[in-house]
Design a protein around this motif. Sequence first.
Motif, mmCIF file in Angstrom:
data_model
loop_
_atom_site.group_PDB
_atom_site.id
_atom_site.type_symbol
_atom_site.label_atom_id
_atom_site.label_comp_id
_atom_site.label_asym_id
_atom_site.label_seq_id
_atom_site.Cartn_x
_atom_site.Cartn_y
_atom_site.Cartn_z
ATOM 1 N N PHE A 186 0.838 -1.204 0.000
ATOM 2 C CA PHE A 186 0.000 0.000 0.000
ATOM 3 C C PHE A 186 0.875 1.256 0.000
ATOM 4 O O PHE A 186 2.051 1.214 0.351
ATOM 5 N N ASN A 187 0.252 2.366 -0.349
ATOM 6 C CA ASN A 187 0.909 3.672 -0.255
ATOM 7 C C ASN A 187 -0.061 4.640 0.425
ATOM 8 O O ASN A 187 -0.578 5.574 -0.203
ATOM 9 N N CYS A 188 -0.328 4.401 1.716
ATOM 10 C CA CYS A 188 -1.309 5.199 2.458
ATOM 11 C C CYS A 188 -0.820 6.633 2.632
ATOM 12 O O CYS A 188 0.367 6.870 2.904
ATOM 13 N N TYR A 221 -5.684 -6.820 2.480
ATOM 14 C CA TYR A 221 -5.787 -7.049 1.033
ATOM 15 C C TYR A 221 -5.500 -8.510 0.666
ATOM 16 O O TYR A 221 -6.125 -9.065 -0.235
ATOM 17 N N LEU A 222 -4.561 -9.133 1.367
ATOM 18 C CA LEU A 222 -4.179 -10.522 1.084
ATOM 19 C C LEU A 222 -4.893 -11.529 1.974
ATOM 20 O O LEU A 222 -4.692 -12.736 1.839
ATOM 21 N N LEU A 223 -5.744 -11.028 2.875
ATOM 22 C CA LEU A 223 -6.362 -11.899 3.879
ATOM 23 C C LEU A 223 -7.599 -12.598 3.307
ATOM 24 O O LEU A 223 -8.740 -12.306 3.673
ATOM 25 N N SER A 224 -7.384 -13.555 2.433
ATOM 26 C CA SER A 224 -8.477 -14.346 1.883
ATOM 27 C C SER A 224 -9.022 -15.281 2.956
ATOM 28 O O SER A 224 -8.422 -15.454 4.025
ATOM 29 N N LYS A 283 -8.774 6.552 -1.936
ATOM 30 C CA LYS A 283 -7.968 7.766 -2.011
ATOM 31 C C LYS A 283 -6.908 7.780 -0.903
ATOM 32 O O LYS A 283 -5.770 8.194 -1.125
ATOM 33 N N GLN A 284 -7.284 7.322 0.296
ATOM 34 C CA GLN A 284 -6.358 7.368 1.438
ATOM 35 C C GLN A 284 -5.494 6.118 1.546
ATOM 36 O O GLN A 284 -4.379 6.192 2.073
ATOM 37 N N ARG A 285 -5.982 4.976 1.047
ATOM 38 C CA ARG A 285 -5.241 3.726 1.213
ATOM 39 C C ARG A 285 -5.141 2.974 -0.127
ATOM 40 O O ARG A 285 -5.623 1.827 -0.257
#
Length: 445
Positions: free
Chosen positions: A103-105, A182-185, A213-215
């Motif tokens: 991510f690029n928060c 995001y990867l927590l399937s 927008k933020q994350r």
Amino acid sequence: MVKKYKLSMFNYYVNCENEVRLYNSLYGANSLHIFRNKNIERIHKIFLDEDYSDELLVEYLKKFGFIVENTCDEKLLREQKYNDVINQKKLFLVIMPTENCNFNCVYCYEEHKNIVLSSFNQKAIINFVRKNIKEYTGLNVAWFGGEPLLNIDIIKSMSNEFINICKVARKPYKSGITTNGYLLSGNLFKTLYDLHIREYQITIDGNKITHDKQRPLKNGRGSYNKIISNLFEIKSLYKQSNAEIIIRINLTKEIITDISAFLKLMESLYDDKRFSCQINIASDWGGENISNFRNKLINNKDYLQIFKNLIDQNIKINFAYHLQELTAPDFKCYAARKNAYTISADGMIYKCTGEFDLDLNKIGYISKDGNIIIDKNKEALWTSLRFKMNNKKCIDCSYSGCCLFSPCPKNTILNDFTPTCPRTKDNVINLIKLMDKMYFKECEV
């Protein structure tokens, strides 16, 4: 005539519709009580008139700290509790498998270096735990990053080692993870759950537009849809697990004007008590990103107003996470405790997961043979902070039984050892009103 009893200095007496709610900050969330019907008049008589003639109720209230002997030195009891919390004998490790992130928060303070916990440092940590677990009452491991799930193999192998070590030593083992989700399937959730990872913190910043927008991902794409899909997969497929899944929101000016989408999401999870809500605010946590986002940050007044609005709206959401803000052992930051260490991906040891560039935060490293090499002077600054603090403003504070003078030792150190009051200090009554009735005891006499 000298009074035999007095009301505790740590009491909160909250009038709600058709009921009275009580809380004592020294006794924490276990003190939460509701009084209804005829018991309202009884409790009024004690708390408003200081009439202690109702002996049955007085004895009952004494059990939860609301009433104490007139000779009781509650400030001394607070000091004893402070020492108990700081000197816990459980080993608490925050381990960073990597400092990298997908991510690029916009408010993130970390540099996200492409560093992974080496096999050398993994073995060193395991050796340390194996050699020393007998000295502790148990082991608590929190996986942190970067994004820890980028290096799931490290989590798997080290978790299995910790489980076996604690099993042989007959010590309890507990684990949690802070992940962007995001990867927590669903399948990965089951894998982690089987590795005793039972607490999950995942951030969702409002609706799809504000969250993306933020994350955003590092490539600029949105992350919202994938995280939501993962959460509902976990909710539907793994109903029997007793995991605690904390959904956090970092409020900003982008979100605060309309958080209805987030609240609607939380209400859709409300029937599953594993999911709870943590309302926070994005702050200036340092780093380069914040310079372009500082004008979007909100203040404490706005934060408190959110809770007042929630009370008025009668929102049906599980706020169980916020119970820790009413309980000292949970609320007192791990960085202030002895036997608590953050181990970064490069093997360095810190007390705090923030301010990695702060020299006083970097207190040592772990050697190959499993010895923690610590700068005792630096460590003492965090664990013995009480003796350097100018805490005159805390002495008579009713919330000090919970916050124990300063919940954030980092802020206190950076603020010339003047304790920084937590937002919760002004939010206690809102939380008491907002909490579900299931977290309160009914008067039994």
